[in-house]
Each structure stands twice: as structure tokens, then as C-alpha cells.
Design an enzyme around this catalytic site. Structure first.
Site, PDB file in Angstrom:
ATOM      1  N   HIS A 257      24.232  14.822 -34.415  1.00  0.00           N
ATOM      2  CA  HIS A 257      24.533  14.838 -32.980  1.00  0.00           C
ATOM      3  C   HIS A 257      26.025  14.685 -32.693  1.00  0.00           C
ATOM      4  CE1 HIS A 257      24.269  10.368 -33.414  1.00  0.00           C
ATOM      5  NE2 HIS A 257      25.081  10.348 -32.374  1.00  0.00           N
ATOM      6  N   ASP A 314      18.938  14.178 -38.391  1.00  0.00           N
ATOM      7  CA  ASP A 314      20.250  13.917 -37.785  1.00  0.00           C
ATOM      8  C   ASP A 314      21.345  13.708 -38.826  1.00  0.00           C
ATOM      9  OD1 ASP A 314      21.760  13.563 -35.314  1.00  0.00           O
ATOM     10  OD2 ASP A 314      22.031  11.490 -35.938  1.00  0.00           O
ATOM     11  N   SER A 394      27.956   6.001 -34.443  1.00  0.00           N
ATOM     12  CA  SER A 394      27.117   7.127 -34.865  1.00  0.00           C
ATOM     13  C   SER A 394      27.601   7.731 -36.177  1.00  0.00           C
ATOM     14  CB  SER A 394      27.122   8.216 -33.795  1.00  0.00           C
ATOM     15  OG  SER A 394      26.260   7.903 -32.753  1.00  0.00           O
TER      16      SER A 394
END
Length: 645
Positions: A257, A314, A394
Site C-alpha cells: 500500500h 501487502d 507501514s
């Protein structure tokens, strides 16, 4: 959910710090300095051509950030404003001695920081380019032609304040003038440069723990870095990752992402191509545990290529476009693709773009999906009192009890002070990413273990071992696992050094056995790795050779002797620099240890008062050089002390 932020250094797509191991191509140094603001350096921008950009609506941007956080987009700290600045066309020109100086100022009204996007960046040979803020307290550069990128593009890391001055010094009459064009200015509307007295907006929350508080994890922390992405306005985290072949290719693991900015689960060509201008900031952490302090000594590397990615778990695997310099002291993190549920988990990350933090999970992970609790593509990791994650984290690695990567952060509801029910995060599983697709572009195995035979890999730092001074024969070795991908060569005049007494002084494999034939200095052995990468991977070490006698012939010198403990300290003089070995007849065989204690039986024997000492040097393949001496230990003591019983 997660994201990251900035500090001090600037790099274009190809630069490399020099070090003991890796071959340096180029480097850029950024530094804070103290300036007497009553002097001229603080006034250097006066009268310069200036572009003044309007202030931005920070309140509206912060409201957008709230929505972005719910969508799981990477952390945003700034907004891009389009520009059309040609330094050669728009800058102020000043003639210097043998060179032309061009300066230009950019003012972003109300900004906490400024970073620049160059869509054309090509420096002439001999040119130097520098960036600094209005009072010259933060300086980046000089940048040279060594930093020119094959794409002719370049991004800068952040500079504090609302003004940046560009300065180009170029040789007068350069046949191919430099080209520097700024296509975008990023206005930092979040303060990423906290002062000593003010906590910056968006800095990590109070429950986060500095990596420096847990020094036993520093090795793993050396593999974690921040990423500047998405037109220079957003941040994520990621980590270097090792391969089974341990060829030290610059593989870098992060989150899908972070590249999929429209959140549609599909990579468009513009998103895939954007990674060529991403920046990777290594070594950004607080020097001490507490209080947390900003680190101004870190390195930012630019440019990467997409290797594999998949939305399902992801994951995003990149390869930086250059070797990671030894000055960064990089760790290539190991991994575990087994289906075992990990326990004792640790995450190392850059929450809210702050200095590197470490968070400790509690209990054993459980299986889930990012949207479907009954799925198995993700781990659910529960946090306790020692840290959580935040926007900016992230893509950061989650490590198991063996400190190997088992996944990377996707997102979750955790925050400092969250109720226990919300104090968890979701990590895409490496076990799913390993075979998570039908091609090398959608799975990890083709890059990290092409043979697909191993379940785990260990972490590693590049290590080139061998003596700084070669006397006789010795070996040099680089810790690459794939023997057939390594070659080596020695830079030395003829007749100075040989491999197994044979010329030329080059070969294949990670080990080189060398012999010194004559004395010389400033020699270099270089190991090169050919692993299918597009950039050179080289490790070098300087050494010298010393042969022959120094300070006369080898002699066994008078030893030191303690009449109470009967300890004999053996000594030698002259000879070469080869290691010296000693033997005491009837007491001890050959050893390099110069200390020996005479036995009680010898001391108590009234018929004996001497020992014979031998000294030797092996001198490589030559016959050893020998010397001997008789030592009278009773005569050395006027008042002999009997052995205690």
C-alpha cells in the site's frame, strides 16, 4: 494505517559512502553548523532572485490526512507545489576565479521544511551543487557529477525552515554546462524538525521506545530505513532483506500500500515507475535512550527498481540501484517463511517519521486477513506496554523470537493509550508472500531463494577478513554464500604478492590465499560479486606486505622473571614482523604466549638452576629462523623464595 517522516541528508539516484568494505562511488554530506548570524553567511540570500510560493491551507490538509489514515494511505507531511525553475536561466550569476557561481532562492511561506524535486539534474565535470537554508545552519553538499543519475532526475531530502538557497559552482567555459531544473517544491506543513524545547507536530507518541534503549537489537535496527515516496510528500518504513545466496544485493522489503497510492489493489505503470526516485534514509535514530534526541548523522540513498509486489499479503520487494555502503553498517535481515505462528515478536519502525523506535508484542500471533477475520494472509499482533505502531510505520518488519522477518506492517487500530481491544496491528505474512503469485513479479521466492529449498535465512553484515599487514602467507575472505558468483583481484606491482605462489594475483571464489614476496604499501584486494544485479557489488581492503629482516637478526632477549611467583616473561628482539613463538626446554612446547611459570619440581631441584629458551619465526614458507638463550633463574634472585606448601 502506517507511515513515516524526515531529517538531514540529500542524495540523487547513484551515490555511495566510502568505507572499509564497499567500493565508494560518491557521497553527499549534510550537516548542521553553528553560524554567527551577525556575519555575512546569514545574509547570503540578500538580493538573490527568489520564487515565493503562497502558504498552504494546513487545516484542510490535516482534515484530508484524517481521511487518508482511515483509508490506510502512507503518512503525509507535505504538499507539492509545481514550479518551473531553471537555475541557469533564472539564477543570479556571479563570476568567480575560474568558475561561474549561480544562486537562486525558494521561499515557501509558512513551511516547516522544504524539499525539492528535480526533473532535470545533470552536473558538469568539476561542478559543485549545494543546498542550504536561509541562515546557512543546515547545508547539503557539495554534490558533484558523481551523483548524476541515469534518469537525469533527483529528489532532495528535507531542509528545515521555509527558505532554501540553491548554489551551483561550475568551471568557467565548461564544454557541457550543468542542467538543474526544479519541477516541484514540497511545502512541509507538519514540523519534522523538532526543537530542543518543542515536541514536533506528528512526532511519535510518548509510549514509543527508542532503539537505543535496547542495544542488543541494534544489529537488526541497522537494516531498517525510512522511505520518502509519492512525489516527495509521504513516508513509509522498510528493511534490507538477505537472500540464501547472501550476495548482498540491495533487496528492500516494504508494504504494497506504500506504492498503491490510489488504493485500488493494482499497480499502474506510474506507480511502479515512481520507485526510481524514492529515497531511503538509513541510520536515523536517537543517539541515546532518554531523553530522545534528533540524529543529524544519517545517510539517504536514492533510486530503486520494483522486483515483486502483491496486494493479498501487502508486500513490496524493491532493489535499490546501488550497493549499500559499509559506512552505513547495513544488516541484511534474515527471514522465516514457515507457517509456524511466531511469538516474542518485535517491530522496528519509524512512527510518525520520528527517529527509529522498537515495539514489543505480547503473546503469540494469530491468523487473520486485513478485512476478513477468518482469513490467513496476515498475522494479528497484540501490543502491550512497550510501544505500538503509528502512521509512518507501514512496511516495517515484524521479527520472530529468532529475530527473522516473518511479515511486514499493513495497518491496524493501535495507538499509544488505546484500549486493549484496539492495541493490535496486522502484518502481511512472509509465508503467503513467498508463493503468493504465479510469477517472479508477484512472489518473494525467486529473489530470496531461487532454488526454493530453504525455510529460513539468517541475518548478515558484509565482512571482509584478512590481515592489514601480510607477512608470509595468509587468507582474505568475504562472507558470500554463493561461491561461483565471487571473483577477486589484487592491485599490486609485479613481484610483491602472489596467490599460492602463482601469478596473476586474481581468482574466483570468496577466499583468496596470498603470499608476500616483497615489501610494499597501499595494496588493495577487491572482491566482486556478480549476482545478476545492474550495479556493481564490490568489497575492498587495503593492506601492506612486509618481508625480510628488520632491526637485525632474531635474538632471544633476557626474559623477565618474578622470584616469588616464578613467572617467566619471554622476550625477543630483531627479526621480521612475523609472529614470534617461544619454547622452554623441558617446560613448554612452542607457543606465541610469552608468559610461562616454572614448575615447582624444577625450582625445588637443587641440581638445576637454568632453563634453555628457544625463539623462532616461521616466515611463511621459508625455514624458521631460530634463536636460543640459557637463563639462570637462581642467579636472577639474590634471595630465592621457597615454594609455598
Amino acid at each position: 494505517m502506517c507511515y513515516s517522516l524526515p531529517r538531514y541528508v540529500f542524495l540523487c539516484s547513484f551515490w555511495l559512502l566510502s568505507g572499509l568494505l564497499s567500493i565508494a562511488q560518491a557521497q553527499v554530506i549534510s550537516r548542521r553548523i553553528s553560524v554567527d548570524k551577525s556575519g555575512g553567511s546569514a545574509q547570503i540570500g540578500v538580493g538573490l532572485p527568489t520564487l515565493t510560493l503562497p502558504d498552504v491551507d494546513a487545516a484542510a490538509l490535516l482534515a484530508e490526512d484524517e481521511r487518508d489514515a482511515k483509508m490506510g494511505l502512507p503518512f503525509r507531511f507535505g504538499v507539492k507545489q509545481t514550479s518551473d525553475i531553471s537555475l541557469q536561466r533564472d539564477g543570479g550569476h556571479l563570476a568567480g576565479v575560474g568558475k561561474t557561481i549561480i544562486r537562486y532562492r525558494i521561499r515557501a511561506t509558512g513551511a516547516f521544511s522544504v524539499n525539492l524535486l528535480f526533473d532535470q539534474f545533470r552536473l558538469a565535470t568539476g561542478a559543485e551543487f549545494t543546498l542550504y537554508n536561509a541562515d546557512s545552519t543546515f547545508i547539503v553538499g557539495p554534490i558533484t557529477a558523481a551523483q548524476n543519475s541515469p534518469t537525469n532526475q533527483c529528489w532532495s531530502d528535507l531542509l528545515p525552515g521555509s527558505e532554501v538557497i540553491l548554489e551551483l559552482r561550475e568551471p568557467a567555459g565548461a564544454p557541457t554546462p550543468s542542467v538543474v531544473h526544479v519541477s516541484g517544491v514540497v511545502h512541509g506543513y507538519k514540523n519534522t524538525f523538532p526543537s530542543a524545547t518543542t515536541k514536533a507536530f506528528g512526532a511519535a507518541a510518548d509510549c514509543q521506545k527508542n532503539v537505543a534503549c535496547y542495544p542488543t537489537y541494534q544489529t537488526e535496527a541497522d537494516g531498517v530505513a525510512m522511505i520518502l515516496l509519492a512525489d516527495g510528500t509521504r513516508w513509509c518504513t522498510g528493511s534490507l532483506v538477505n537472500s540464501i545466496n547472501q550476495q548482498f544485493r540491495s533487496f528492500f522489503l516494504s508494504a504494497f500500500h506504500c506504492i498503491d497510492l490510489n488504493s485500488n489493489g493494482v499497480l499502474e505503470s506510474s506507480e511502479s515507475g515512481a520507485v526510481q526516485n524514492w529515497l531511503f534514509r538509513f541510520g536515523y535514530q536517537s543517539p541515546g535512550c532518554s531523553p530522545s534526541s534528533e540524529d543529524v548523522d544519517f545517510v539517504t540513498i536514492g533510486g530503486a527498481d520494483l522486483r515483486a509486489a502483491r496486494n493479498e499479503s501487502d508486500f513490496l520487494l524493491l532493489e535499490l540501484r546501488q550497493q549499500i555502503a559499509s559506512a552505513i553498517n547495513p544488516t541484511y535481515l534474515g527471514w522465516d517463511r514457515s507457517t509456524t505462528l511466531p511469538s516474542s515478536m518485535v517491530c522496528i519502525h519509524h512512527p510518525a517519521g520520528d527517529v527509529k523506535k522498537i515495539s514489543f508484542a505480547t503473546g503469540t500471533a494469530s491468523l487473520t486477513d486485513y478485512v476478513n477475520p477468518s482469513g490467513t494472509t496476515h498475522f494479528q499482533v497484540q501490543w502491550g506496554e512497550l510501544g505500538v505502531t503509528e502512521p509512518g510505520s507501514s512496511g516495517s518488519p515484524i521479527l520472530n523470537a529468532n529475530r527473522r522477518i516473518v511479515g511486514q506492517l499493513h495497518g491496524g487500530p493501535s495507538y499509544c493509550g488505546a484500549p486493549l481491544a484496539d492495541r493490535y496491528d496486522l502484518y502481511g505474512r512472509m509465508a503467503v508472500s513467498w508463493n503468493g503469485g504465479s510469477s517472479p513479479s508477484t512472489r518473494l521466492r525467486d529473489w530470496l531463494d531461487p532454488s526454493n529449498l530453504f525455510t529460513t535465512a539468517a541475518s548478515a553484515k558484509p565482512q571482509l577478513t584478512g590481515p592489514a599487514t601480510l607477512t608470509g602467507a595468509s587468507t582474505y575472505q568475504i562472507n558470500v554464500n554463493h561461491i561461483n558468483s565471487v571473483s577477486w583481484a589484487v592491485t599490486a606491482p609485479p613481484g610483491v604478492v602472489a596467490s599460492q605462489m602463482v601469478f596473476p594475483t586474481s581468482g574466483t571464489g570468496p577466499t583468496a590465499s596470498l603470499s608476500a614476496l616483497s615489501s610494499a604499501t597501499n595494496l588493495t584486494i577487491t572482491f566482486s560479486v556478480s549476482a545478476g544485479q545492474s550495479y556493481p557489488i564490490r568489497f575492498a581492503r587495503q593492506f601492506e606486505t612486509v618481508t625480510g629482516k628488520i632491526n637485525g637478526p632474531l635474538e632471544t632477549a633476557a626474559p623477565g622473571y618474578n622470584c616469588t611467583t616464578h613467572q617467566l616473561t619471554l622476550q625477543a628482539s630483531g627479526g621480521s614482523v612475523s609472529p614470534v613463538e617461544f619454547m622452554v626446554v623441558g617446560v613448554r612446547r612452542w607457543e606465541t604466549n610469552p608468559v610461562v611459570v616454572l614448575p615447582d619440581g624444577l625450582i625445588d631441584d637443587p641440581e638445576t638452576s637454568t632453563v634453555t629458551i628457544f625463539t623462532r619465526q616461521l616466515n611463511g614458507k621459508n625455514p624458521p629462523t631460530l634463536s636460543s638463550r640459557v637463563f639462570d633463574f637462581r642467579a636472577a634472585c639474590q634471595n630465592p623464595v621457597p615454594t609455598a606448601r
